[in-house]
Design a protein around this motif. Structure first.
Motif, PDB file in Angstrom:
ATOM      1  N   MET A 130       0.811  -1.215   0.000  1.00 14.07           N
ATOM      2  CA  MET A 130       0.000   0.000   0.000  1.00 14.07           C
ATOM      3  C   MET A 130       0.848   1.272   0.000  1.00 14.07           C
ATOM      4  SD  MET A 130      -2.929  -1.161  -0.240  1.00 14.07           S
ATOM      5  CE  MET A 130      -3.553  -2.849  -0.233  1.00 14.07           C
ATOM      6  N   ALA A 131       2.131   1.127   0.270  1.00 18.03           N
ATOM      7  CA  ALA A 131       3.009   2.296   0.302  1.00 18.03           C
ATOM      8  C   ALA A 131       3.330   2.736  -1.112  1.00 18.03           C
ATOM      9  CB  ALA A 131       4.293   1.965   1.057  1.00 18.03           C
ATOM     10  N   ASP A 132       3.188   4.023  -1.368  1.00 18.16           N
ATOM     11  CA  ASP A 132       3.487   4.550  -2.698  1.00 18.16           C
ATOM     12  C   ASP A 132       4.980   4.456  -2.990  1.00 18.16           C
ATOM     13  OD1 ASP A 132       0.816   5.115  -2.955  1.00 18.16           O
ATOM     14  OD2 ASP A 132       1.041   7.161  -2.170  1.00 18.16           O
ATOM     15  N   ASN A 133       5.775   4.904  -2.060  1.00 18.33           N
ATOM     16  CA  ASN A 133       7.235   4.792  -2.178  1.00 18.33           C
ATOM     17  C   ASN A 133       7.803   4.603  -0.773  1.00 18.33           C
ATOM     18  OD1 ASN A 133       6.716   7.299  -1.190  1.00 18.33           O
ATOM     19  ND2 ASN A 133       7.618   8.416  -2.894  1.00 18.33           N
ATOM     20  N   GLY A 134       8.858   3.852  -0.694  1.00 16.63           N
ATOM     21  CA  GLY A 134       9.412   3.537   0.616  1.00 16.63           C
ATOM     22  C   GLY A 134       8.652   2.391   1.266  1.00 16.63           C
ATOM     23  N   LYS A 135       8.458   2.492   2.577  1.00 16.29           N
ATOM     24  CA  LYS A 135       7.744   1.446   3.288  1.00 16.29           C
ATOM     25  C   LYS A 135       7.005   2.047   4.462  1.00 16.29           C
ATOM     26  CE  LYS A 135      11.652   0.224   6.265  1.00 16.29           C
ATOM     27  NZ  LYS A 135      12.524  -0.889   6.738  1.00 16.29           N
ATOM     28  N   ILE A 136       6.012   1.302   4.945  1.00 19.45           N
ATOM     29  CA  ILE A 136       5.219   1.715   6.096  1.00 19.45           C
ATOM     30  C   ILE A 136       5.781   1.017   7.333  1.00 19.45           C
ATOM     31  CG2 ILE A 136       2.936   1.712   7.139  1.00 19.45           C
ATOM     32  CD1 ILE A 136       1.753   1.680   4.335  1.00 19.45           C
ATOM     33  N   THR A 137       6.092   1.789   8.352  1.00 19.34           N
ATOM     34  CA  THR A 137       6.647   1.254   9.590  1.00 19.34           C
ATOM     35  C   THR A 137       5.657   1.482  10.725  1.00 19.34           C
ATOM     36  OG1 THR A 137       8.894   1.731   8.858  1.00 19.34           O
ATOM     37  CG2 THR A 137       8.580   1.332  11.209  1.00 19.34           C
ATOM     38  N   LEU A 138       5.367   0.441  11.451  1.00 16.67           N
ATOM     39  CA  LEU A 138       4.504   0.527  12.624  1.00 16.67           C
ATOM     40  C   LEU A 138       5.346   0.336  13.882  1.00 16.67           C
ATOM     41  CD1 LEU A 138       1.407  -1.556  11.458  1.00 16.67           C
ATOM     42  CD2 LEU A 138       1.756   0.914  11.317  1.00 16.67           C
ATOM     43  N   LYS A 139       5.099   1.149  14.896  1.00  8.42           N
ATOM     44  CA  LYS A 139       5.844   1.090  16.143  1.00  8.42           C
ATOM     45  C   LYS A 139       5.023   0.400  17.227  1.00  8.42           C
ATOM     46  CE  LYS A 139       9.395   3.516  14.721  1.00  8.42           C
ATOM     47  NZ  LYS A 139      10.764   2.961  14.625  1.00  8.42           N
ATOM     48  N   ASN A 140       5.750  -0.355  18.050  1.00  6.57           N
ATOM     49  CA  ASN A 140       5.112  -1.005  19.188  1.00  6.57           C
ATOM     50  C   ASN A 140       4.774   0.029  20.253  1.00  6.57           C
ATOM     51  OD1 ASN A 140       4.153  -2.970  20.906  1.00  6.57           O
ATOM     52  ND2 ASN A 140       6.169  -3.536  21.665  1.00  6.57           N
ATOM     53  N   VAL A 141       3.685  -0.196  20.972  1.00  8.35           N
ATOM     54  CA  VAL A 141       3.271   0.707  22.037  1.00  8.35           C
ATOM     55  C   VAL A 141       3.993   0.309  23.314  1.00  8.35           C
ATOM     56  CG1 VAL A 141       1.347   1.568  23.400  1.00  8.35           C
ATOM     57  CG2 VAL A 141       1.029   1.078  20.973  1.00  8.35           C
ATOM     58  N   SER A 142       4.816   1.214  23.856  1.00  6.85           N
ATOM     59  CA  SER A 142       5.561   0.934  25.067  1.00  6.85           C
ATOM     60  C   SER A 142       4.625   0.874  26.260  1.00  6.85           C
ATOM     61  CB  SER A 142       6.623   2.009  25.296  1.00  6.85           C
ATOM     62  OG  SER A 142       7.268   1.826  26.530  1.00  6.85           O
ATOM     63  N   THR A 143       4.888  -0.067  27.142  1.00  5.92           N
ATOM     64  CA  THR A 143       4.056  -0.226  28.333  1.00  5.92           C
ATOM     65  C   THR A 143       4.585   0.563  29.520  1.00  5.92           C
ATOM     66  OG1 THR A 143       5.304  -2.208  28.937  1.00  5.92           O
ATOM     67  CG2 THR A 143       3.306  -2.511  27.629  1.00  5.92           C
ATOM     68  N   THR A 144       5.808   1.106  29.433  1.00  2.00           N
ATOM     69  CA  THR A 144       6.401   1.833  30.556  1.00  2.00           C
ATOM     70  C   THR A 144       6.632   3.293  30.222  1.00  2.00           C
ATOM     71  OG1 THR A 144       8.596   1.105  29.835  1.00  2.00           O
ATOM     72  CG2 THR A 144       7.498  -0.216  31.513  1.00  2.00           C
ATOM     73  N   ARG A 145       7.209   3.587  29.093  1.00  3.97           N
ATOM     74  CA  ARG A 145       7.508   4.967  28.719  1.00  3.97           C
ATOM     75  C   ARG A 145       6.373   5.510  27.849  1.00  3.97           C
ATOM     76  NH1 ARG A 145      12.584   6.321  30.090  1.00  3.97           N
ATOM     77  NH2 ARG A 145      14.020   4.628  30.604  1.00  3.97           N
ATOM     78  N   TRP A 146       5.440   6.182  28.512  1.00  3.41           N
ATOM     79  CA  TRP A 146       4.276   6.662  27.789  1.00  3.41           C
ATOM     80  C   TRP A 146       4.621   7.801  26.838  1.00  3.41           C
ATOM     81  CZ3 TRP A 146      -1.020   5.341  28.067  1.00  3.41           C
ATOM     82  CH2 TRP A 146      -1.277   4.223  28.851  1.00  3.41           C
ATOM     83  N   ALA A 147       5.644   8.576  27.183  1.00  2.00           N
ATOM     84  CA  ALA A 147       6.021   9.670  26.281  1.00  2.00           C
ATOM     85  C   ALA A 147       6.525   9.147  24.946  1.00  2.00           C
ATOM     86  CB  ALA A 147       7.092  10.535  26.941  1.00  2.00           C
ATOM     87  N   SER A 148       7.063   7.943  24.923  1.00  2.00           N
ATOM     88  CA  SER A 148       7.571   7.376  23.672  1.00  2.00           C
ATOM     89  C   SER A 148       6.445   6.901  22.761  1.00  2.00           C
ATOM     90  CB  SER A 148       8.502   6.199  23.976  1.00  2.00           C
ATOM     91  OG  SER A 148       7.784   5.139  24.562  1.00  2.00           O
ATOM     92  N   ARG A 149       5.217   6.922  23.222  1.00  2.00           N
ATOM     93  CA  ARG A 149       4.100   6.507  22.365  1.00  2.00           C
ATOM     94  C   ARG A 149       3.825   7.517  21.264  1.00  2.00           C
ATOM     95  NH1 ARG A 149      -0.339   3.169  25.843  1.00  2.00           N
ATOM     96  NH2 ARG A 149       1.126   1.891  27.004  1.00  2.00           N
TER      97      ARG A 149
END
Length: 739
Positions: free
Chosen positions: A388-407
């Motif tokens: 589905m990506a037009d160019n490059g790639k789609i990256t999904l990040k894991n949701v951190s369970t401890t560092r909420w600011a990193s979400r």
């Protein structure tokens, strides 16, 4: 060294008072022998000589100059003037040696080379008959044995000077062997330093040279041997002989310990010179970590009473006001001010905000995590997502369970690629042969196509982006409490402006912009109803179109999504950072020494906080501190200094510490306080690299030493290889010295 004889030395310390008086009146009755002067036992003839010497002393300076041919300042009690005035009475005897400890006189030559005992040799227990020393010295000097010993000494001295002794060849070989080992040890130390800095493993399954799996250390030695003749020669000896090769695991551990000890000594030296220090400790049980702190401080000889700050995370066992670590230390040192970690506070604020907004916590972040799990568990689904990506790639990040600011990273990925992620779900759901993935994809497509989910993505992304910027700024090693509170204040002001409906400088309301972004993202969805649930999805689309046509949708967006998040965030910010506000109330005036509004009460508050509750000692005096600040303001009125660190640099640069002692101490204590423990927590990343699943047998001591070398790798540049080698040689020395 010169020894003057032909004058009877003083008797021993048992001299009576009459003899002491005669010593004071004797003009030339002393002799320096190894720094010792003894009073002579004067006979009649010597007394007459002394009387004539006194008469000579009474002569005029011109008469003495005429007799001696030159003018000399003579002092009967100064041995340095004796040879010039009485040249015929003193003879330089370099063979005569006096021992203070045994109170005996030796003949250097006879003591070394004359095996037969005489009164001046070590076998004869040496000379101690002071009454007849003049006569016996002359007699001994004319003996044949003394002359033979003297000739032997002259010959030995010449051979030593020209390196022509009987063992000269062995000495050359010994020096050559020592140099070879020194060069080898330099290479060993450098190799161990390299492996430790890079957190690489040392050992393998085998400890034999040129074996297949003998580890990185031995492989590195084998590689060096290809280019370095010293290492090549050593490995050749190690493989052909059974002698020690200093490549064993034990030697590696000892060199690692020497390197870690050298780094620790540099740190401890810097802390000791600075006097005041703070500690940063991460998670453990309250009582256990307190005992560990005290034991470690005693181990490195740091005084607990010099501690002025302690930084911990915000767990109850660390920050607890009754049994927490900070309270236990405060009971022993009331001036060890507790500073809760600002980064932990910020993360906990986000955590509390999500808990207050129950619908957000249960639905939004769970949906975000399910989205990541769905694609990451199946390579086939992941490949469809990348299509589905037009160019490059789609990256999904894991949701951190401890560092909420990193979400923030997780919400950012969804916000940028939400229409494409929805298209991937739809494609999987509409597969020709439906399966479990098709059913799950259909459910996920419904959830992320809801306008409520899109609004949550937009709101949380904007809020977390601001929080993440502040969180990264708080992790700076140079940040102080005032700068920290300034960042928190800016974040609070931003959230209040958004809550009150103000814009960001472009004239548009911030919430309206967020709502427009949500509608724009929704318009990019290419909704193709799933064959499994065509009717239900179409009804949802029709109802959403009717809702969007109403003029009340922005008000619902504010009430349902924006206000709950902002209100909870503002409340938790004020609650979590109250303690830092108290510290800023104590030290805040030091940040703006330019201000003429600094009062004596502020100095008194600081004096009270820096006064020991047990001993009553004070770090600063409030009255003197106030006067010093007023005087210091005249120096910085037109200067560019704006921070406490710059003020302290100026004081030390111009040598003003004696003039402003209280101000200097206050600035040092203030700059010592830790704002976050981010730098301490970063060490755990090194521990994870050092001790991985392939190195699980590593002991605690070795792990601590390798972590010290890896974390403080910059300090290794200040440590020479010779220092480590000498420390290693001292630890390996087998000689025992008794006193």
């Amino acid at each position: 060294m010169s020894r003057y004889v032909n004058v009877t030395p003083r008797p021993r310390s048992s001299t009576n008072e009459n003899e002491t008086e005669s010593m004071e009146t004797e003009s030339a009755g002393t002799v320096p022998i190894e720094g010792i002067e003894r009073e002579s036992s004067v006979d009649k003839s010597e007394s007459s000589d002394a009387e004539s010497a006194n008469e000579n002393d009474e002569k005029s300076e011109d008469e003495r100059e005429t007799e001696s041919g030159k003018s000399v300042d003579f002092n009967a009690y100064d041995p340095h003037t004796w040879p010039d005035v009485l040249p015929n009475y003193f003879i330089d005897q370099e063979w005569l040696i006096y021992s203070e400890s045994s109170d005996l006189v030796y003949c250097l030559y006879c003591a070394l080379f004359n095996r037969k005992a005489n009164s001046f040799s070590a076998l004869g227990r040496c000379y101690s008959t002071w009454m007849n020393i003049n006569r016996d010295v002359l007699i001994h000097e004319s003996t044949l044995k003394h002359h033979e010993s003297f000739k032997t000494w002259i010959e030995l001295r010449k051979r030593l000077q020209t390196n022509q002794t009987i063992d000269s060849h062995q000495q050359k070989l010994l020096i050559k062997e020592i140099d070879r080992w020194k060069e080898l040890m330099k290479r060993l130390v450098a190799s161990i330093q390299f492996l430790a800095q890079q957190s690489l493993a040392f050992r393998g399954h085998s400890s034999t040279l040129y074996d297949k799996n003998n580890g990185n250390f031995l492989k590195l030695m084998e590689m060096l041997a290809k280019f370095d003749p010293v290492m090549a020669d050593h490995l050749n000896r190690a493989t052909t002989t059974n002698k020690r090769n200093y490549l064993s695991n034990r030697i590696q551990n000892e060199l690692i310990e020497c390197l870690a000890t050298s780094v620790t000594e540099i740190i401890i030296k810097a802390v000791t010179e600075s006097k005041y220090y703070s500690i940063m400790v991460d998670y453990s049980t309250g009582k256990g970590v307190t005992n560990s702190i005290i034991a470690e401080l005693n181990k490195v000889n740091l005084k607990l009473q010099d501690m002025r700050g302690q930084g911990h995370d915000n767990g109850p066992n660390m920050a607890g006001s009754i049994k927490g670590v900070q309270n236990r230390i405060l009971e022993m040192n009331s001036r060890a001010l507790f500073v809760p970690c600002a980064c932990h506070k910020l993360n906990l604020m986000v955590n509390d905000t999500a808990k207050v907004v129950d619908s957000t916590r249960h639905k939004f972040f769970n949906t975000v995590q399910k989205c990541f799990v769905f694609f990451s568990e199946s390579p086939k689904c992941w490949a469809i997502l990348q299509e589905m990506a037009d160019n490059g790639k789609i990256t999904l990040k894991n949701v951190s369970t401890t560092r909420w600011a990193s979400r923030e990273n997780a919400t950012k990925c969804r916000l940028m690629n939400l229409p494409k992620i929805h298209a991937a779900f739809c494609k999987i759901a509409n597969a020709p042969n439906p399966d479990d993935n098709s059913y799950d994809a259909n459910n996920m497509a419904r959830k992320i196509s809801k306008f409520s989910f899109i609004c949550s993505v937009v709101v949380w992304h904007n809020v977390l982006t601001k929080i993440n910027i502040v969180s990264k700024s708080l992790q700076s090693q140079s940040i102080d409490i005032t700068q920290c509170l300034k960042l928190i204040g800016n974040l609070t002001s931003y959230l209040k402006k958004v809550r009150e409906g103000e814009g960001e400088g472009d004239g548009h309301n911030t919430i309206d912009k967020w709502f427009d972004s949500a509608k724009q993202i929704q318009s990019q969805f290419h909704l193709e109803p799933n064959a499994l649930d065509n009717m239900a999805l179409q009804e949802r689309l029709d109802r959403r179109e009717r809702d969007d046509s109403d003029g009340d949708d922005i008000r619902k967006f504010r009430i349902s999504f924006v206000y709950p998040i902002l209100d909870a965030a503002l409340s938790k910010l004020q609650e979590r950072f109250d303690h830092l506000t108290e510290l800023e109330h104590l030290f805040g005036f030091l940040f703006d020494l330019h201000s003429y509004s600094i009062s004596l009460d502020q100095c008194h508050r600081l004096e009270t906080a820096l006064t020991s509750k047990t001993g009553g000692s004070k770090d600063v005096n409030a009255t003197e501190l106030f006067d010093e600040i007023k005087s210091f303001q005249a120096l910085i009125d037109n200067a560019g200094e704006k921070s406490p660190l710059e003020f302290l640099y100026k004081i030390y640069e111009f040598g003003l510490v004696p003039i402003y002692p209280n101000l200097t101490t206050a600035l040092r204590v203030f700059l010592t306080l830790p704002v976050t423990i981010a730098s301490a927590e970063s060490s755990f990343s090194k521990l994870k690299l050092t001790k991985n699943y392939l190195r699980t047998t590593m002991g605690q001591d070795r792990l601590s030493q390798l972590a010290t070398i890896s974390i403080e790798s910059e300090l290794l540049g200040d440590i020479s290889h010779e220092t480590v080698i000498n420390k290693f040689a001292t630890a390996k020395a087998r000689q025992v010295f008794f006193q």
